[in-house]
Design an enzyme around this catalytic site. Structure first.
Site, PDB file in Angstrom:
ATOM      1  CE  LYS A 162      36.259  29.001  48.859  1.00 34.10           C
ATOM      2  NZ  LYS A 162      35.028  30.030  48.662  1.00 34.10           N
ATOM      3  CE1 TYR A 212      37.276  34.752  49.495  1.00 32.21           C
ATOM      4  CE2 TYR A 212      37.861  33.891  51.657  1.00 32.21           C
ATOM      5  CZ  TYR A 212      37.684  33.651  50.172  1.00 32.21           C
ATOM      6  OH  TYR A 212      37.695  32.362  49.505  1.00 32.21           O
ATOM      7  CG  PHE A 257      28.537  36.838  51.305  1.00 37.45           C
ATOM      8  CD1 PHE A 257      29.931  36.515  50.966  1.00 37.45           C
ATOM      9  CD2 PHE A 257      27.903  37.536  50.147  1.00 37.45           C
ATOM     10  CE1 PHE A 257      30.662  37.056  49.924  1.00 37.45           C
ATOM     11  CE2 PHE A 257      28.558  37.728  49.215  1.00 37.45           C
ATOM     12  CZ  PHE A 257      29.857  37.635  48.830  1.00 37.45           C
ATOM     13  NE  ARG A 271      36.226  33.573  37.643  1.00 35.84           N
ATOM     14  CZ  ARG A 271      35.598  33.820  38.867  1.00 35.84           C
ATOM     15  NH1 ARG A 271      36.263  33.401  39.772  1.00 35.84           N
ATOM     16  NH2 ARG A 271      34.426  34.063  38.723  1.00 35.84           N
ATOM     17  CB  THR A 281      29.886  31.672  43.021  1.00 39.32           C
ATOM     18  OG1 THR A 281      30.845  32.377  42.301  1.00 39.32           O
ATOM     19  CG2 THR A 281      30.147  31.688  44.725  1.00 39.32           C
ATOM     20  NE  ARG A 286      33.412  27.314  43.510  1.00 42.94           N
ATOM     21  CZ  ARG A 286      33.613  28.385  43.232  1.00 42.94           C
ATOM     22  NH1 ARG A 286      33.361  29.005  41.918  1.00 42.94           N
ATOM     23  NH2 ARG A 286      34.656  29.350  43.808  1.00 42.94           N
ATOM     24  CG  ASN A 304      32.379  28.198  46.929  1.00 43.20           C
ATOM     25  OD1 ASN A 304      33.591  28.154  47.725  1.00 43.20           O
ATOM     26  ND2 ASN A 304      32.056  29.030  46.229  1.00 43.20           N
ATOM     27  CG  HIS A 360      39.365  31.575  45.940  1.00 42.71           C
ATOM     28  ND1 HIS A 360      38.406  32.403  45.863  1.00 42.71           N
ATOM     29  CD2 HIS A 360      40.453  31.845  45.509  1.00 42.71           C
ATOM     30  CE1 HIS A 360      39.106  33.462  45.377  1.00 42.71           C
ATOM     31  NE2 HIS A 360      40.282  33.341  45.443  1.00 42.71           N
ATOM     32  CD  GLU A 366      42.669  35.822  44.994  1.00 46.69           C
ATOM     33  OE1 GLU A 366      41.387  36.655  45.003  1.00 46.69           O
ATOM     34  OE2 GLU A 366      42.760  34.827  44.407  1.00 46.69           O
TER      35      GLU A 366
HETATM   36  P1  CMP Z   1      35.221  32.607  46.297  1.00 44.66           P
HETATM   37  O1  CMP Z   1      35.415  32.044  44.938  1.00 44.66           O
HETATM   38  O2  CMP Z   1      36.164  32.163  47.319  1.00 44.66           O
HETATM   39  O3  CMP Z   1      34.872  34.003  46.500  1.00 44.66           O
HETATM   40  C1  CMP Z   1      34.042  34.743  47.346  1.00 44.66           C
HETATM   41  C2  CMP Z   1      33.323  33.777  48.191  1.00 44.66           C
HETATM   42  O4  CMP Z   1      32.203  34.402  49.033  1.00 44.66           O
HETATM   43  C3  CMP Z   1      32.611  32.771  47.403  1.00 44.66           C
HETATM   44  O5  CMP Z   1      33.786  31.903  46.645  1.00 44.66           O
HETATM   45  C4  CMP Z   1      31.583  32.192  48.240  1.00 44.66           C
HETATM   46  O6  CMP Z   1      32.347  31.055  48.928  1.00 44.66           O
HETATM   47  C5  CMP Z   1      31.370  33.232  49.153  1.00 44.66           C
HETATM   48  N1  CMP Z   1      30.340  33.853  48.783  1.00 44.66           N
HETATM   49  C6  CMP Z   1      29.571  34.498  47.688  1.00 44.66           C
HETATM   50  N2  CMP Z   1      28.213  34.682  47.723  1.00 44.66           N
HETATM   51  C7  CMP Z   1      27.960  34.289  48.975  1.00 44.66           C
HETATM   52  C8  CMP Z   1      26.643  34.259  49.274  1.00 44.66           C
HETATM   53  N3  CMP Z   1      25.473  34.985  48.888  1.00 44.66           N
HETATM   54  N4  CMP Z   1      26.788  33.880  50.682  1.00 44.66           N
HETATM   55  C9  CMP Z   1      27.673  33.051  51.387  1.00 44.66           C
HETATM   56  N5  CMP Z   1      28.869  33.269  50.741  1.00 44.66           N
HETATM   57  C10 CMP Z   1      29.063  33.791  49.558  1.00 44.66           C
END
Ligand code: CMP
Length: 139
Positions: free
Chosen positions: A11, A51, A59, A87, A93, A104, A114, A117, A128
């Site tokens: 990211k 997304y 969010f 994962r 996450t 992470r 984070n 992905h 994807e």
């Molecule tokens: P990702 O694995 O890319 O999948 C969805 C993304 O949404 C996740 O990683 C985070 O970067 C983002 N995400 C999930 N929960 C939150 C949150 N509470 N606030 C902001 N971003 C979020």
């Protein structure tokens, strides 16, 4: 039955901090083979589409703005049990909840920024990967 491919993005926060090399090394060291890879930047429209499953989440707007804020690395990765093993490698996450030694835990700044992905299912890994790569771009 689990398939052997998953999809990842490094990211904008991790790219900006020059973590691409460190993250790819962890991915290779964990036994993943790179099937396809691209250094690119998502438009807000493309990030919104990628997304779309999170459209109703509070969010979503922040996520779309953030994911289109700078370049990313997109890749398809191959390994037995790829989705679950990837994962495990990336961790939770929310980086404050990620296990020690995960990507992470080492590289992520926050739940939004984070670092990486990882697909959450074989079905989404396929969707994807198809979002970014044609058949001619996979090896
Ligand atoms: P990702 O694995 O890319 O999948 C969805 C993304 O949404 C996740 O990683 C985070 O970067 C983002 N995400 C999930 N929960 C939150 C949150 N509470 N606030 C902001 N971003 C979020």
């Amino acid at each position: 039955m689990a398939t052997n491919r998953t999809f990842t993005m490094i990211k904008p926060d991790a790219v900006e901090n020059n973590y691409i090399g460190g993250i790819l090394k962890m991915i290779n060291d964990a036994g993943f083979r790179i099937v396809a890879m691209k250094y690119t930047k998502l438009s807000a429209e493309a990030a919104g589409k990628f997304y779309e499953v999170h459209k109703e989440r509070p969010f979503y707007g922040e996520l779309v703005t953030y994911m289109s804020s700078g370049p990313i690395v997109a890749a398809i990765l191959e390994k037995n049990n790829a989705v679950a093993d990837f994962r495990t490698l990336i961790g939770a996450t929310d980086p404050t909840k990620a296990d020690e030694g995960t990507i992470r835990k080492i590289y992520a700044k926050s739940i939004a920024a984070n670092a990486v992905h990882g697909s959450d299912s074989d079905e989404n890994a396929q969707i994807e990967g198809d979002f970014f790569f044609s058949k001619l771009e996979r090896f």
